[in-house]
Design an enzyme around this catalytic site. Structure first.
Site, PDB file in Angstrom:
ATOM      1  N   ASP A 173       7.884  27.064  34.405  1.00 54.11           N
ATOM      2  CA  ASP A 173       8.399  27.659  32.884  1.00 54.11           C
ATOM      3  C   ASP A 173       7.670  28.925  32.436  1.00 54.11           C
ATOM      4  O   ASP A 173       6.527  29.108  32.187  1.00 54.11           O
ATOM      5  CB  ASP A 173       8.288  26.507  31.717  1.00 54.11           C
ATOM      6  CG  ASP A 173       9.044  26.661  30.787  1.00 54.11           C
ATOM      7  OD1 ASP A 173       9.534  27.869  30.514  1.00 54.11           O
ATOM      8  OD2 ASP A 173       9.542  25.580  29.992  1.00 54.11           O
TER       9      ASP A 173
ATOM     10  N   HIS B 257      12.524  26.206  32.830  1.00 52.37           N
ATOM     11  CA  HIS B 257      13.049  26.143  31.467  1.00 52.37           C
ATOM     12  C   HIS B 257      14.227  25.467  31.351  1.00 52.37           C
ATOM     13  O   HIS B 257      14.395  24.495  30.450  1.00 52.37           O
ATOM     14  CB  HIS B 257      12.932  27.326  30.837  1.00 52.37           C
ATOM     15  CG  HIS B 257      12.782  27.359  29.209  1.00 52.37           C
ATOM     16  ND1 HIS B 257      11.462  27.088  28.489  1.00 52.37           N
ATOM     17  CD2 HIS B 257      13.534  27.653  28.371  1.00 52.37           C
ATOM     18  CE1 HIS B 257      11.643  27.224  27.527  1.00 52.37           C
ATOM     19  NE2 HIS B 257      12.975  27.557  27.161  1.00 52.37           N
TER      20      HIS B 257
ATOM     21  N   SER C 285      13.191  23.603  23.776  1.00 53.39           N
ATOM     22  CA  SER C 285      12.684  25.262  23.617  1.00 53.39           C
ATOM     23  C   SER C 285      12.728  25.396  22.235  1.00 53.39           C
ATOM     24  O   SER C 285      11.899  24.999  21.289  1.00 53.39           O
ATOM     25  CB  SER C 285      13.810  26.009  24.358  1.00 53.39           C
ATOM     26  OG  SER C 285      13.620  27.460  24.287  1.00 53.39           O
TER      27      SER C 285
END
Ligand SMILES: *[C@@H]1O[C@H](CO)[C@@H](O)[C@H](O)[C@H]1NC(C)=O
Ligand SMILES: *[C@@H]1O[C@H](CO)[C@@H](O)[C@H](O)[C@H]1NC(C)=O
Ligand SMILES: *[C@@H]1O[C@H](CO)[C@@H](O)[C@H](O)[C@H]1NC(C)=O
Length: 508
Positions: free
Chosen positions: A436, A467, A262
Site C-alpha cells: 500500500d 490500496h 482509505s
C-alpha cells in the site's frame, strides 16, 4: 481510486513542466518504479519491452501530445512558451466554466467503448436491484446544508426474513469513491453483498460532492462555495448526519459498526477525536487501508506536497472547485480504456500502479468497464490539497493549513490543530497491506499504538496486495473479508444495541 492516480500522474507531470524540470521528471519516475517494484519490471519485460520504452511510448508521448510539445526530447520547450501554453488551458477552462481537465480531455471519444454490459451506467440502487437485492436510497441533509443520498440493503435477497436485521453496518468509501465501490465486485465478491448475506442491515455513505450527493440547500454545485470543503468537513457534518439518520430509522439504541476504506477511515478518526460522543454511539470501527499519518508515502502523490504551500497555484492547476469531474476524466480515460483492449490493458494497469502500487494478479480485468463507469465519483480539490499538506507537514494528522494568518483567523493559532487521536475510545481494527503506497506499515503501526481500544492490526498475508485491492481484489473475500466478518462477530465485546434502552427495542 486507481483512476485518480492516472490523472494525478498527468497533472503532476504538468507541474514539472511548469516548473521547468521537464527533462528530469520521467527518468525519475522510471527509476523510482524500477527500484521499488521488481514485479513491474518483470511484467513489462514479459511483454518484451524495456520499462523505459514502455513509459516513453505509453505515458510521456501521450502527455506531450496533449500539451502540444514536441515529441522530440531535444526540443525542450522554453519556460515562456510553457507558461503561455498552460495559461491558455487555464483561461480556456475558466471561460468554459470547466476544470483544467476539460480543456485537455478530448471532447469526442475517438473510440467507443463497448457498452454491451448494461450495468456500466447503473446507479448503486439499480445495480443492487439488478442482482435481486432490495435497495433503498435515503436523503440526508447536513447541518451545513449539503444534501446527501445514502444507500442501503435492508436485508439480503437470500434471507427468509423480510425485515431488516438489528445488526447494522455503515460502509464508508474513500477519496473519489461512492457507495458503488462496495458492490462493483458483484454478489459473490463485493463486501456490501457479503455483509448483507450474513445478516447485516447494510448502509452505504456518500460524501458531499460525489455522484450521489451533488446538491445543497442554497449553494449552486458549480460554485466555489459548494466545493469549499475538505475531509474535515465531511467528518464534522456528513458523518454525524448519516449516523444520526440511521439511528432515527433504526432506534437510538442501535449500535452501528463502521467500515471505512482509505478516506473513509480518515473521516472516522477525525470524527471520533473531535466529537467524542460518537465513540459511544458506534459499536466498533474497521479501517481498511487506513490513512491518518502520512510520513511514509510511496505514492508520487507526495510530489504534490511540494506545492501545497501555494494553495492558489494548486487550485488553479487542479481546478478550484471539483477535482476530476467525472465526465472530463471519463472522456479522457475511456479513450485509453478502449485502446487498452488493443494494448493488452497495459496503459491502464501501469499508469495506475505508478501512484498506487500495482498488483496485476489481484486485478479482475472484467470489472474495468464497470469501475470506469463509477470511479471517480467526485471530490473537492481542497481535500487533495489537505492530504498534500499533511505529507509536507511531517505527516501530521491535522486540520487544514490556511497559512499563518488564515490559521490565526480560523483556529486562533498560527498552526492548524492536530486531531487528538488519544480521544478515540471506540474499539478499532486496522487492516493494512505491504504494497500500500498510501498507508505504509510505519504510519499504520504508529496509528495503531495510539488507539485506546485496539482490536487487532491485521496485515493482509499477500505481499503484493495494494490500496485498491481492499475493494476489488480477486481474493479480497478470503484475504480480508473473512477476517473482517470474524472480528465483527467475535472480536468486539460491545453488543449490537444498547441494552440499557429497552423501550426503543420494544417499539421496533
Ligand atoms: C534507482 O537505482 C539506481 C541504480 O541502483 C540508482 O542509480 C538510482 O539513483 C535509483 N533511483 C531512485 C529514484 O532511487
Ligand atoms: C471557505 O471555507 C472557509 C472555512 O470554512 C471559510 O473561512 C471561507 O470563508 C470559505 N470561503 C468561501 C469563498 O466560501
Ligand atoms: C471477475 O469479475 C466478474 C464480474 O463480476 C466475475 O464474474 C468473475 O468471477 C471475476 N473473476 C474472478 C477471478 O474473481
Amino acid at each position: 481510486m486507481k483512476l485518480l492516480w492516472l490523472v494525478l500522474f498527468i497533472s503532476l507531470s504538468q507541474f514539472q513542466h511548469a516548473e521547468s524540470r521537464y527533462t528530469s521528471w520521467f527518468p525519475n519516475v522510471v527509476d523510482t518504479v524500477t527500484n521499488k517494484t521488481a514485479q513491474i519490471t518483470n511484467y513489462v519485460r514479459e511483454k518484451g519491452r524495456s520499462i523505459k520504452n514502455f513509459y516513453v511510448e505509453n505515458v510521456r508521448n501521450k502527455i506531450t501530445n496533449y500539451l502540444g510539445f514536441e515529441k522530440d526530447n531535444s526540443k525542450v520547450p522554453d519556460q515562456t512558451r510553457l507558461k503561455r501554453k498552460f495559461s491558455g488551458y487555464v483561461s480556456d477552462a475558466q471561460t468554459n466554466d470547466n476544470s483544467i481537465f476539460d480543456s485537455i480531455a478530448p471532447v469526442q471519444m475517438e473510440h467507443k467503448c463497448s457498452d454491451e454490459d448494461p450495468t456500466i451506467h447503473m446507479t448503486t440502487p439499480q445495480l443492487l436491484a439488478y442482482h435481486g437485492y432490495p435497495a433503498e436510497a435515503h436523503t440526508v441533509v447536513t447541518d451545513d446544508g449539503y444534501i446527501l443520498t445514502i444507500h442501503r440493503i435492508p436485508y439480503s435477497k437470500n434471507s427468509h426474513d423480510k425485515v431488516s436485521p438489528r445488526k447494522t453496518v455503515l460502509l464508508h468509501h474513500g477519496l473519489l469513491g461512492s457507495s458503488a465501490d462496495w458492490i462493483i465486485a458483484g454478489p459473490q465478491k463485493g463486501l456490501g453483498y457479503i455483509l448483507s448475506d450474513v445478516g447485516y442491515d447494510v448502509w452505504f455513505a456518500n460524501v458531499r460532492g460525489n455522484t450521489y450527493s451533488r446538491a445543497h440547500v442554497s449553494r449552486n454545485v458549480d460554485t466555489f462555495a459548494f466545493w469549499n470543503f475538505t475531509f474535515h468537513d465531511v467528518s464534522q457534518h456528513d458523518l454525524p448526519a448519516v449516523i444520526d439518520h440511521i439511528m432515527q430509522i433504526k432506534g437510538w439504541d442501535v449500535k452501528i459498526n463502521y467500515i471505512g476504506h482509505s478516506m473513509g477511515t480518515t473521516v472516522l478518526f477525525a470524527l471520533l477525536s473531535t466529537k467524542p460522543q460518537y465513540n459511544k454511539i458506534l459499536r466498533a470501527g474497521f479501517a481498511l487501508a487506513p490513512v491518518a499519518y502520512m510520513t511514509d508515502i510511496k505514492s508520487p502523490i507526495k510530489l504534490l506536497a511540494k506545492f501545497s504551500n501555494n494553495i492558489e497555484y494548486l487550485m488553479k492547476l487542479l481546478g478550484a472547485n471539483e477535482f476530476l469531474p467525472q465526465n472530463a476524466v471519463l472522456r479522457w480515460l475511456s479513450k485509453h480504456a478502449c485502446e487498452i483492449n488493443h494494448y493488452e490493458e497495459v496503459l491502464c494497469e501501469n499508469s495506475m500502479f505508478v501512484l498506487c502500487g500495482h498488483d496485476p494478479k489481484q486485478f479482475n480485468k472484467t470489472l474495468l468497464p464497470l469501475i470506469l463507469g463509477h470511479v471517480p465519483a467526485g471530490a473537492s480539490t481542497r481535500t487533495l490539497v489537505h492530504y498534500a499538506q499533511e505529507i509536507r507537514n511531517d505527516g501530521k494528522f491535522q486540520q487544514f493549513d490556511y497559512g499563518t494568518e488564515g490559521n490565526l483567523q480560523q483556529y486562533g493559532e498560527p498552526i492548524p490543530p492536530e486531531y487528538p487521536l488519544h480521544k478515540i475510545t471506540l474499539p478499532i481494527a486496522l487492516f493494512s497491506s505491504d504494497n500500500d503506497w498510501l498507508a505504509s506499515e510505519i504510519d499504520v503501526s504508529n496509528l495503531y499504538v495510539q488507539l485506546v481500544n485496539p482490536i487487532e492490526h491485521y496485515i493482509v498475508p499477500l505481499k503484493t496486495f495494494n490500496h485498491i485491492d481492499f475493494l476489488w481484489a480477486v481474493d479480497a473475500p478470503s484475504l480480508v473479508y473473512k477476517k473482517l466478518l470474524q472480528l465483527l462477530e467475535e472480536g468486539v465485546s460491545e453488543p449490537y444495541y444498547s441494552i440499557t434502552n429497552v423501550n426503543s427495542i420494544n417499539s421496533l
